[in-house]
Every structure is written in structure tokens, then in C-alpha cells.
Design an enzyme around this catalytic site. Structure first.
Site, short mmCIF file in Angstrom:
data_model
loop_
_atom_site.label_atom_id
_atom_site.label_comp_id
_atom_site.label_asym_id
_atom_site.label_seq_id
_atom_site.Cartn_x
_atom_site.Cartn_y
_atom_site.Cartn_z
N LYS A 180 -4.70 -10.09 -6.54
CA LYS A 180 -5.92 -10.35 -5.78
C LYS A 180 -7.09 -9.47 -6.24
O LYS A 180 -6.89 -8.29 -6.54
CB LYS A 180 -5.58 -10.02 -4.31
CG LYS A 180 -6.61 -10.40 -3.30
CD LYS A 180 -6.11 -10.04 -1.90
CE LYS A 180 -6.37 -8.58 -1.57
NZ LYS A 180 -7.50 -8.31 -0.69
N LYS A 225 0.83 -1.22 0.00
CA LYS A 225 0.00 0.00 0.00
C LYS A 225 0.86 1.26 0.00
O LYS A 225 0.51 2.25 -0.63
CB LYS A 225 -0.99 0.00 1.16
CG LYS A 225 -1.98 -1.14 1.04
CD LYS A 225 -3.35 -0.84 1.55
CE LYS A 225 -4.29 -1.90 0.97
NZ LYS A 225 -5.64 -1.87 1.42
N LYS A 284 -11.03 -4.25 -3.69
CA LYS A 284 -11.94 -3.11 -3.88
C LYS A 284 -11.19 -1.84 -4.24
O LYS A 284 -11.78 -0.90 -4.75
CB LYS A 284 -12.85 -2.92 -2.68
CG LYS A 284 -12.20 -2.76 -1.33
CD LYS A 284 -13.31 -2.57 -0.31
CE LYS A 284 -13.15 -3.23 1.02
NZ LYS A 284 -12.09 -2.87 1.90
P1 ATP Z 1 -8.51 -3.10 -0.15
O1 ATP Z 1 -8.43 -3.14 -1.62
O2 ATP Z 1 -9.10 -1.84 0.42
O3 ATP Z 1 -7.25 -3.55 0.54
P2 ATP Z 1 -9.80 -5.60 -0.22
O4 ATP Z 1 -10.65 -5.59 -1.43
O5 ATP Z 1 -8.48 -6.29 -0.31
O6 ATP Z 1 -9.59 -4.13 0.28
P3 ATP Z 1 -10.57 -6.08 2.46
O7 ATP Z 1 -11.60 -5.17 2.93
O8 ATP Z 1 -9.16 -5.79 2.81
O9 ATP Z 1 -10.67 -6.26 0.90
O10 ATP Z 1 -10.90 -7.56 2.91
C1 ATP Z 1 -12.03 -7.97 3.62
C2 ATP Z 1 -11.94 -9.44 3.92
O11 ATP Z 1 -12.06 -10.19 2.73
C3 ATP Z 1 -10.59 -9.88 4.52
O12 ATP Z 1 -10.81 -10.95 5.40
C4 ATP Z 1 -9.81 -10.33 3.33
O13 ATP Z 1 -8.82 -11.26 3.66
C5 ATP Z 1 -10.89 -10.94 2.47
N1 ATP Z 1 -10.59 -10.77 1.05
C6 ATP Z 1 -10.44 -9.59 0.40
N2 ATP Z 1 -10.17 -9.79 -0.88
C7 ATP Z 1 -10.14 -11.14 -1.06
C8 ATP Z 1 -9.91 -11.96 -2.16
N3 ATP Z 1 -9.65 -11.44 -3.34
N4 ATP Z 1 -9.96 -13.30 -2.00
C9 ATP Z 1 -10.24 -13.84 -0.79
N5 ATP Z 1 -10.47 -13.11 0.31
C10 ATP Z 1 -10.42 -11.78 0.19
#
Ligand code: ATP
Ligand code: LTN
Length: 340
Positions: free
Chosen positions: A204, A119, A207
């Protein structure tokens, strides 16, 4: 179900930051297991809004998004009558314990966190805030305040949960058995520990991905879902098979299995020799069917702010009561003067 015997159940804690939109990756990686485990555990599900401000938020949109997330948690199947659902910022103990834990955490430990490194790199040019660096300590405070046994998350969060364990063990070595040492609960790879971007199967689904075609939001319309899946990156083999050399197709199979409950091997057999077109079309319909009832329930709940506020109020009171007990225990252990 009545949770009268609540105190005897082990404790589950998890949370998601209300930044961006809730997507299928987070659903499959985390929320699916929240729903599965909610009856076996005493559960605390947080909207971790303090974490969100490590990235600049527009105040109006941010506030509304907290309600979006609350309505989505419930629409996905988290029962607010049986579980504690709350905003992290409504429980001051999270910020207070973070300060204490900061004094038991090393700069080196935080510098090694891959989420921080990724990040910080993405913010290149801008000042990287102390909050972004300290993010995992706030997460450790979230978990440790509730005597949490289990933290269901996606694979990307493993390092953060391990840090929370290390901090708990270190603190306990100094002061006795104060914290419960938590375990993570991460799905197996083929069950969706890490759902990948539809546009780049090497990264990954996220969002904060600027390429919106890589991520399916739980609130995307059927047309948008169909378009995104049609464009999903696969490979040139035209063979529906789960294999490390086929990350795009394997990712789609994982999503397909997660939203239908079918086995990956059954899906491979079903699509043997049929090419990617039909596979993607059917997957799109399966995802549309999967999100439809979530969206229907979400729109019912989302407009009733009074009802949503009542849930937050109750959740805040329940979470505060529990968190305050642990905070007092910590203050006493460290040696502060505690007024009774
Ligand atoms: P950001 O992009 O803001 O980092 P994010 O999309 O990665 O956010 P988070 O809000 O960080 O999502 O994650 C929420 C939950 O969902 C956490 O437990 C995270 O491990 C899980 N998660 C997020 N993205 C994935 C993914 N692509 N596959 C599996 N689990 C996920
Ligand atoms: N860092 C997590 C969100 C999070 C969390 C938590 C998850 C904050 N506090 C406590 C589990 C337990 C993420 O998904 N990015």
C-alpha cells in the site's frame, strides 16, 4: 449551503492521523469521498492525534503537523463552516469512552487486527506499546461517540470498522440501543480502495513507507511528482491495460482516473500502443494539475495560525457537546452514579 436541518441528516465520521505527510493514496481512498458526501451528511472530520502517539513523535514537529493537516483538509475541499473539523485530543470523551470499551473488547479480537500485526512486526526489537495494541478501540470510540452511520475510509481500515460494529452490537445487547451501528464506505478497487506504492505495487502507498519514492505527497513539488512517476514500477509488456497481472500499471491507471475523472477504459483506449513513457508523462502532468490548487489554497491558509486556531476551537466545542451526550448515556447504561 445552510445545514439548518443538520439534525435530520445521517452522521459521517472519519479521521486521519497527523503522522507523516498526507498522500495521494489517502486522498483517493478517503478524502475524495469525504468531499463528495459532505453535503448529504452531518460530518465530523477529526485529526486523530491521539492515534499518532502510538508511534513516537517529535513534539515540535507533531504540533506543527496537526496544523498542516487542518489546512490540508480545508484545502482539499472540506468546508469548516459546514462541517465539524477538530483535533481528537481536544475532546476528552474519546479517551474516556476508550477505557469503557476496553472492558468490552477481547485480547483475541485485538490480536487478530492485521494493522497491529504489521506495525508490531515493523517495530521489531523495540517494545510494542499497549497503545498500538489498543489503537482499534480508540478508533471504535471515535466512531461510536457521534452516532455515526457512515465511515468513509480506504480498504485497509475495513477490519477496524468491523470491530467497531462488533463492539457496538455487543454493548447494545447488554444495555439496549445505546450505539448506532456504523457502516464503512470504501471505494471500489478500481476507484482507489487501495492505492499501491509506486515502488512496490504489492504494498500500500503509505506515509510511513521509508522509501519516499513510493508515495506522492499532496505537497510534493511538480519536479518531485514527475520524478517519482517516471520511476514508478510497471512491467515489461508496454501495454497500458488494467489487469490483476499488471499491478503497477493498474495502480497508475487508478490514480490517473481518480485525478482526472476519466474512465479507466477510456484511458486504456487513449494509450493503446503508445508505450509507458507518454502514459507516465501525461499522468505526471495530470497529478501536478490536480494538486496545484490544493497547494495554493494550503499555503494561503497555513500561515494564518489565528484563523486555524479559531477553526479548531469551534470544532472542539461542537464535537465536545455531541460526544459528551453519548458518554453520559454510556455511563448511565453501565451503572455509574451520574451527577446531574
Ligand atoms: P501509516 O503509514 O501511518 O499507517 P497511511 O499512509 O497508511 O498511514 P492513514 O493515515 O492510516 O494512512 O490513512 C488515512 C486514510 O486514508 C484511511 O482512511 C486509509 O484507509 C486511507 N488510505 C491510506 N492509504 C491509502 C491507500 N494507499 N489507498 C487507499 N486509501 C488509503
Ligand atoms: N485508523 C485510521 C484513522 C482513524 C479513523 C478513526 C478513521 C482513527 N479513528 C475513525 C475513521 C474513523 C487510519 O486511517 N489509520
Amino acid at each position: 449551503m445552510n445545514k439548518e436541518n443538520m439534525k435530520t441528516k445521517p452522521v459521517l465520521f472519519s479521521g486521519i492521523q497527523p503522522s507523516g505527510l498526507l498522500h495521494l493514496g489517502a486522498y483517493i481512498g478517503a478524502i475524495k469521498n469525504w468531499i463528495k458526501l459532505q453535503n448529504e451528511y452531518e460530518c465530523f472530520f477529526s485529526i486523530v492525534d491521539l492515534h499518532s502517539i502510538t508511534v513516537r513523535q517529535d513534539p515540535k514537529a507533531f504540533r506543527e503537523r496537526c496544523y498542516d493537516f487542518l489546512a490540508l483538509y480545508i484545502a482539499c475541499g472540506i468546508d469548516p463552516a459546514e462541517n465539524v473539523i477538530f483535533c481528537q485530543s481536544h475532546v476528552p470523551a474519546h479517551a474516556e469512552l476508550t477505557w469503557i470499551l476496553n472492558c468490552y473488547t477481547g485480547m483475541g479480537e485485538l490480536s487478530r487486527m492485521t494493522q497491529f500485526k504489521d506495525k508490531a512486526k515493523k517495530q521489531e526489537g523495540a517494545t510494542v506499546s499497549v497503545g498500538l495494541f489498543d489503537y482499534p478501540v480508540l478508533q471504535a470510540a471515535d466512531i461510536l461517540l457521534y452516532r455515526t452511520n457512515l465511515v468513509p475510509v480506504g480498504a485497509d481500515q475495513k477490519q477496524h470498522i468491523e470491530l467497531a460494529r462488533d463492539i457496538a452490537l455487543r454493548f447494545n445487547r447488554l444495555y439496549g440501543e445505546i450505539f448506532t451501528v456504523p457502516d464503512h464506505f470504501i471505494p471500489k478497487a478500481e476507484a482507489g480502495a487501495r492505492i499501491m506504492s509506486l515502488q512496490d505495487p504489492e504494498s500500500k502507498m503509505s506515509k510511513s513507507d521509508p522509501n519516499e519514492h513510493g508515495t506522492i505527497s499532496l505537497l510534493d513539488s511538480p519536479e518531485v511528482i514527475r520524478k517519482k512517476l517516471k520511476r514508478a514500477v510497471t512491467d515489461s509488456e508496454a501495454e497500458v491495460r488494467f489487469h490483476a497481472t499488471k499491478p503497477g500499471v493498474s495502480n497508475l491507471l487508478t490514480i490517473y482516473a481518480a485525478v482526472t475523472g476519466k474512465d479507466i477504459s477510456a484511458l486504456e483506449a487513449e494509450y493503446q500502443g503508445s508505450g509507458y513513457g507518454k502514459f507516465k508523462d501525461d499522468l505526471a502532468e495530470a497529478v501536478v494539475t490536480f494538486v496545484a490548487p490544493i497547494q495554493e489554497r494550503y499555503f494561503e491558509l497555513r500561515h494564518d495560525k489565528a484563523a486555524l486556531n479559531a477553526i479548531l476551537q469551534k470544532g472542539a466545542e461542537q464535537a465536545r457537546a455531541r460526544a459528551e451526550q453519548m458518554l453520559q448515556k454510556v455511563y448511565e447504561a453501565v451503572g455509574f452514579v451520574v451527577l446531574k
